[in-house]
Motif scaffolding. Structure first.
Motif, PDB file in Angstrom:
ATOM      1  N   GLY A  28       0.804  -1.222   0.000  1.00 41.75           N
ATOM      2  CA  GLY A  28       0.000   0.000   0.000  1.00 41.75           C
ATOM      3  C   GLY A  28       0.831   1.262   0.000  1.00 41.75           C
ATOM      4  N   PRO A  29       0.684   2.101   1.037  1.00 40.73           N
ATOM      5  CA  PRO A  29       1.372   3.390   1.063  1.00 40.73           C
ATOM      6  C   PRO A  29       2.897   3.277   1.023  1.00 40.73           C
ATOM      7  N   TYR A  30       3.446   2.249   1.635  1.00 38.11           N
ATOM      8  CA  TYR A  30       4.898   2.055   1.593  1.00 38.11           C
ATOM      9  C   TYR A  30       5.358   1.878   0.147  1.00 38.11           C
ATOM     10  N   ALA A  31       4.672   1.019  -0.575  1.00 37.21           N
ATOM     11  CA  ALA A  31       5.039   0.762  -1.969  1.00 37.21           C
ATOM     12  C   ALA A  31       4.829   2.008  -2.831  1.00 37.21           C
ATOM     13  N   TRP A  32       3.695   2.673  -2.676  1.00 32.87           N
ATOM     14  CA  TRP A  32       3.413   3.871  -3.481  1.00 32.87           C
ATOM     15  C   TRP A  32       4.455   4.952  -3.254  1.00 32.87           C
ATOM     16  N   ALA A  33       4.782   5.222  -2.014  1.00 27.34           N
ATOM     17  CA  ALA A  33       5.750   6.284  -1.715  1.00 27.34           C
ATOM     18  C   ALA A  33       7.122   5.954  -2.293  1.00 27.34           C
ATOM     19  N   ASN A  34       7.585   4.745  -2.070  1.00 33.44           N
ATOM     20  CA  ASN A  34       8.935   4.391  -2.499  1.00 33.44           C
ATOM     21  C   ASN A  34       9.046   4.249  -4.010  1.00 33.44           C
ATOM     22  N   PHE A  35       8.059   3.656  -4.659  1.00 34.44           N
ATOM     23  CA  PHE A  35       8.140   3.523  -6.115  1.00 34.44           C
ATOM     24  C   PHE A  35       7.949   4.861  -6.821  1.00 34.44           C
ATOM     25  N   THR A  36       7.193   5.773  -6.226  1.00 34.82           N
ATOM     26  CA  THR A  36       7.071   7.117  -6.802  1.00 34.82           C
ATOM     27  C   THR A  36       8.413   7.833  -6.772  1.00 34.82           C
ATOM     28  N   ILE A  37       9.110   7.709  -5.664  1.00 39.18           N
ATOM     29  CA  ILE A  37      10.422   8.345  -5.559  1.00 39.18           C
ATOM     30  C   ILE A  37      11.421   7.681  -6.496  1.00 39.18           C
ATOM     31  N   LEU A  38      11.324   6.381  -6.655  1.00 40.35           N
ATOM     32  CA  LEU A  38      12.208   5.705  -7.604  1.00 40.35           C
ATOM     33  C   LEU A  38      11.922   6.154  -9.033  1.00 40.35           C
ATOM     34  N   ALA A  39      10.655   6.442  -9.346  1.00 41.36           N
ATOM     35  CA  ALA A  39      10.328   6.986 -10.669  1.00 41.36           C
ATOM     36  C   ALA A  39      10.970   8.361 -10.860  1.00 41.36           C
ATOM     37  N   LEU A  40      10.986   9.175  -9.813  1.00 46.18           N
ATOM     38  CA  LEU A  40      11.686  10.461  -9.899  1.00 46.18           C
ATOM     39  C   LEU A  40      13.187  10.249 -10.111  1.00 46.18           C
ATOM     40  N   GLY A  41      13.721   9.188  -9.515  1.00 48.62           N
ATOM     41  CA  GLY A  41      15.125   8.858  -9.741  1.00 48.62           C
ATOM     42  C   GLY A  41      15.403   8.454 -11.175  1.00 48.62           C
ATOM     43  N   VAL A  42      14.474   7.733 -11.783  1.00 46.11           N
ATOM     44  CA  VAL A  42      14.616   7.379 -13.200  1.00 46.11           C
ATOM     45  C   VAL A  42      14.607   8.649 -14.046  1.00 46.11           C
ATOM     46  N   TRP A  43      13.756   9.596 -13.682  1.00 51.23           N
ATOM     47  CA  TRP A  43      13.732  10.888 -14.379  1.00 51.23           C
ATOM     48  C   TRP A  43      15.082  11.597 -14.230  1.00 51.23           C
ATOM     49  N   ALA A  44      15.670  11.540 -13.038  1.00 49.07           N
ATOM     50  CA  ALA A  44      16.964  12.177 -12.814  1.00 49.07           C
ATOM     51  C   ALA A  44      18.072  11.503 -13.627  1.00 49.07           C
ATOM     52  N   VAL A  45      17.951  10.199 -13.852  1.00 45.09           N
ATOM     53  CA  VAL A  45      18.924   9.507 -14.699  1.00 45.09           C
ATOM     54  C   VAL A  45      18.726   9.901 -16.163  1.00 45.09           C
ATOM     55  N   ALA A  46      17.472   9.950 -16.595  1.00 41.96           N
ATOM     56  CA  ALA A  46      17.176  10.268 -17.993  1.00 41.96           C
ATOM     57  C   ALA A  46      17.532  11.712 -18.343  1.00 41.96           C
ATOM     58  N   GLN A  47      17.305  12.626 -17.415  1.00 48.31           N
ATOM     59  CA  GLN A  47      17.608  14.038 -17.635  1.00 48.31           C
ATOM     60  C   GLN A  47      18.845  14.406 -16.819  1.00 48.31           C
ATOM     61  N   ARG A  48      19.995  13.987 -17.280  1.00 45.54           N
ATOM     62  CA  ARG A  48      21.201  14.125 -16.474  1.00 45.54           C
ATOM     63  C   ARG A  48      21.656  15.560 -16.273  1.00 45.54           C
ATOM     64  N   ASP A  49      21.132  16.514 -17.029  1.00 44.76           N
ATOM     65  CA  ASP A  49      21.481  17.917 -16.829  1.00 44.76           C
ATOM     66  C   ASP A  49      20.417  18.682 -16.053  1.00 44.76           C
ATOM     67  N   SER A  50      19.323  18.026 -15.703  1.00 45.41           N
ATOM     68  CA  SER A  50      18.201  18.702 -15.065  1.00 45.41           C
ATOM     69  C   SER A  50      18.409  18.842 -13.557  1.00 45.41           C
ATOM     70  N   VAL A  51      18.406  20.079 -13.101  1.00 46.57           N
ATOM     71  CA  VAL A  51      18.480  20.327 -11.664  1.00 46.57           C
ATOM     72  C   VAL A  51      17.139  19.985 -11.021  1.00 46.57           C
ATOM     73  N   ASP A  52      16.039  20.221 -11.736  1.00 47.35           N
ATOM     74  CA  ASP A  52      14.720  19.913 -11.191  1.00 47.35           C
ATOM     75  C   ASP A  52      14.563  18.426 -10.902  1.00 47.35           C
ATOM     76  N   ALA A  53      15.015  17.585 -11.804  1.00 43.75           N
ATOM     77  CA  ALA A  53      14.860  16.142 -11.618  1.00 43.75           C
ATOM     78  C   ALA A  53      15.631  15.658 -10.393  1.00 43.75           C
ATOM     79  N   ILE A  54      16.861  16.082 -10.262  1.00 49.13           N
ATOM     80  CA  ILE A  54      17.658  15.618  -9.118  1.00 49.13           C
ATOM     81  C   ILE A  54      17.154  16.255  -7.825  1.00 49.13           C
ATOM     82  N   SER A  55      16.613  17.480  -7.899  1.00 46.57           N
ATOM     83  CA  SER A  55      16.042  18.131  -6.710  1.00 46.57           C
ATOM     84  C   SER A  55      14.812  17.380  -6.216  1.00 46.57           C
ATOM     85  N   MET A  56      13.953  17.009  -7.154  1.00 47.91           N
ATOM     86  CA  MET A  56      12.750  16.269  -6.774  1.00 47.91           C
ATOM     87  C   MET A  56      13.122  14.905  -6.184  1.00 47.91           C
TER      88      MET A  56
END
Length: 148
Positions: A28-56
């Motif tokens: 439930g909430p544990y999975a949703w919270a952690n996988f959402t943050i991991l999705a933001l991490g994937v965004w930070a990997v994909a956009q390696r120059d983005s300060v917004d992605a790594i900040s989020m």
């Protein structure tokens, strides 16, 4: 103290694996919270120059530290925990213990990308708020539609 250079993909892989195993017990909430943050991490990997992605991603890691503490302390099964359940709970706790270190590493990456006024941010193109000059590319006589 100089932090070791760790690839963001390695941080994501470790936390993804620990989250998968932690979801054996905490759903439930544990999975949703952690996988959402991991999705933001994937965004930070994909956009390696983005300060917004790594900040989020950094902000999300900090928030999930608090959320994981609350979730594990409230929903930890007190009785009848099988070996598989103990393993899953242990992996969730290990993930929680590794997150502050991961935050330090991600913060270092955030600074390298120019976050929080890091060395690579260029502010010479910004106009100050109290400046009386308007933007150079806009006409100072703005056209307002009639009737407004």
């Amino acid at each position: 103290m100089e932090l070791p250079t760790v690839n963001l993909k390695a941080i994501l892989l470790v936390h993804w694996l620990l989250t998968i195993w932690g979801c054996i017990v905490f759903t439930g909430p544990y999975a949703w919270a952690n996988f959402t943050i991991l999705a933001l991490g994937v965004w930070a990997v994909a956009q390696r120059d983005s300060v917004d992605a790594i900040s989020m991603f950094l902000g999300g890691l900090v928030v999930t530290i608090f959320l994981d503490i609350v979730h594990i302390s409230i929903f930890y099964p007190r009785a009848g925990l099988s070996d598989t359940g103990r393993f899953g709970a242990g992996m969730a706790i290990l993930s929680l213990l590794l997150k502050p270190f991961s935050c330090c590493l991600v913060y270092h990456m955030h600074r390298e990308r120019g976050g929080f006024l890091g060395p690579s941010q260029e502010h010479s193109a910004y106009q100050t708020i109290d400046s009386s000059e308007g933007p150079a590319n806009l006409d100072s006589r703005a056209q307002v539609p009639q009737g407004y």
